[in-house]
Design a protein around this motif. Sequence first.
Motif, PDB file in Angstrom:
ATOM      1  N   LEU A  42       0.814  -1.217   0.000  1.00  0.00           N
ATOM      2  CA  LEU A  42       0.000   0.000   0.000  1.00  0.00           C
ATOM      3  C   LEU A  42       0.845   1.263   0.000  1.00  0.00           C
ATOM      4  O   LEU A  42       0.413   2.297  -0.476  1.00  0.00           O
ATOM      5  N   SER A  43       2.051   1.191   0.558  1.00  0.00           N
ATOM      6  CA  SER A  43       2.837   2.414   0.743  1.00  0.00           C
ATOM      7  C   SER A  43       3.218   3.078  -0.575  1.00  0.00           C
ATOM      8  O   SER A  43       3.383   4.284  -0.630  1.00  0.00           O
ATOM      9  N   VAL A  80      -1.516  10.124  -0.463  1.00  0.00           N
ATOM     10  CA  VAL A  80      -1.937  10.757   0.785  1.00  0.00           C
ATOM     11  C   VAL A  80      -3.210  10.061   1.247  1.00  0.00           C
ATOM     12  O   VAL A  80      -4.211  10.069   0.551  1.00  0.00           O
ATOM     13  N   ILE A  81      -3.148   9.465   2.433  1.00  0.00           N
ATOM     14  CA  ILE A  81      -4.269   8.699   2.970  1.00  0.00           C
ATOM     15  C   ILE A  81      -4.976   9.532   4.022  1.00  0.00           C
ATOM     16  O   ILE A  81      -4.342  10.075   4.925  1.00  0.00           O
ATOM     17  N   LEU A  82      -6.284   9.636   3.916  1.00  0.00           N
ATOM     18  CA  LEU A  82      -7.115  10.294   4.925  1.00  0.00           C
ATOM     19  C   LEU A  82      -7.753   9.192   5.754  1.00  0.00           C
ATOM     20  O   LEU A  82      -8.411   8.308   5.206  1.00  0.00           O
ATOM     21  N   PHE A  94      -1.936  10.440   6.280  1.00  0.00           N
ATOM     22  CA  PHE A  94      -0.822   9.524   6.445  1.00  0.00           C
ATOM     23  C   PHE A  94      -0.160   9.338   5.092  1.00  0.00           C
ATOM     24  O   PHE A  94      -0.840   9.298   4.074  1.00  0.00           O
ATOM     25  N   SER A  95       1.166   9.183   5.089  1.00  0.00           N
ATOM     26  CA  SER A  95       1.884   8.896   3.857  1.00  0.00           C
ATOM     27  C   SER A  95       3.310   8.464   4.184  1.00  0.00           C
ATOM     28  O   SER A  95       3.888   8.960   5.151  1.00  0.00           O
ATOM     29  N   LEU A 145      -7.975  16.762  -0.726  1.00  0.00           N
ATOM     30  CA  LEU A 145      -6.521  16.614  -0.674  1.00  0.00           C
ATOM     31  C   LEU A 145      -6.071  15.161  -0.628  1.00  0.00           C
ATOM     32  O   LEU A 145      -4.932  14.852  -0.965  1.00  0.00           O
ATOM     33  N   ALA A 146      -6.939  14.257  -0.221  1.00  0.00           N
ATOM     34  CA  ALA A 146      -6.571  12.845  -0.053  1.00  0.00           C
ATOM     35  C   ALA A 146      -6.625  12.085  -1.372  1.00  0.00           C
ATOM     36  O   ALA A 146      -7.503  12.309  -2.198  1.00  0.00           O
ATOM     37  N   ASP A 147      -5.660  11.173  -1.546  1.00  0.00           N
ATOM     38  CA  ASP A 147      -5.662  10.262  -2.691  1.00  0.00           C
ATOM     39  C   ASP A 147      -6.434   8.989  -2.353  1.00  0.00           C
ATOM     40  O   ASP A 147      -7.057   8.380  -3.212  1.00  0.00           O
ATOM     41  N   THR A 148      -6.347   8.577  -1.078  1.00  0.00           N
ATOM     42  CA  THR A 148      -6.998   7.364  -0.593  1.00  0.00           C
ATOM     43  C   THR A 148      -7.728   7.696   0.697  1.00  0.00           C
ATOM     44  O   THR A 148      -7.194   8.412   1.542  1.00  0.00           O
ATOM     45  N   ILE A 149      -8.933   7.167   0.860  1.00  0.00           N
ATOM     46  CA  ILE A 149      -9.705   7.408   2.081  1.00  0.00           C
ATOM     47  C   ILE A 149      -9.966   6.065   2.755  1.00  0.00           C
ATOM     48  O   ILE A 149     -10.456   5.134   2.119  1.00  0.00           O
TER      49      ILE A 149
END
Length: 151
Positions: free
Chosen positions: A6-7, A12-14, A24-25, A120-124
Amino acid sequence: MQKKNLSTKAGVILAQSDTTIGFFSPDCHRLNAAKHSPKNKLLLQVCPHFLDLPRVPLKQRPLVRRKKATFVYKGREHGRAFRVVQDPSVLVFLKRLGVVFSTSANLSGQDYTPEIALDLADTIVEDERGLTPKEPSTIIKLGHAHKRRLR
């Protein structure tokens, strides 16, 4: 089923952390760019295990293990901030990511706005708790012999 890394794909993870909603990132520069913060701003690193922490002063280890807080201490390079997450809901995705950078889910110097955070998040990552802002963690600065509460 093979585990996916996943990393590298998440960006950018919300997600709801053990304290409040945050980003998180694995890439601190990506988080600073998303929040419009200075490139060199130091960010908190969130760890899924105590073994992931850099060397903690011997006298402060019991405090770091028992207190749910963010700890700032001087490493070999410069001051660093770490928090070990123990909340099972957060560990579900954090164990797959490993040690990542974390910051509040808002633009630099502004209050949390759900629309901006989602934009702003790429992944939620949302669980049964939802995404709700709460009190941020306590910040404690550790020295070899002393500690001081910053927030």
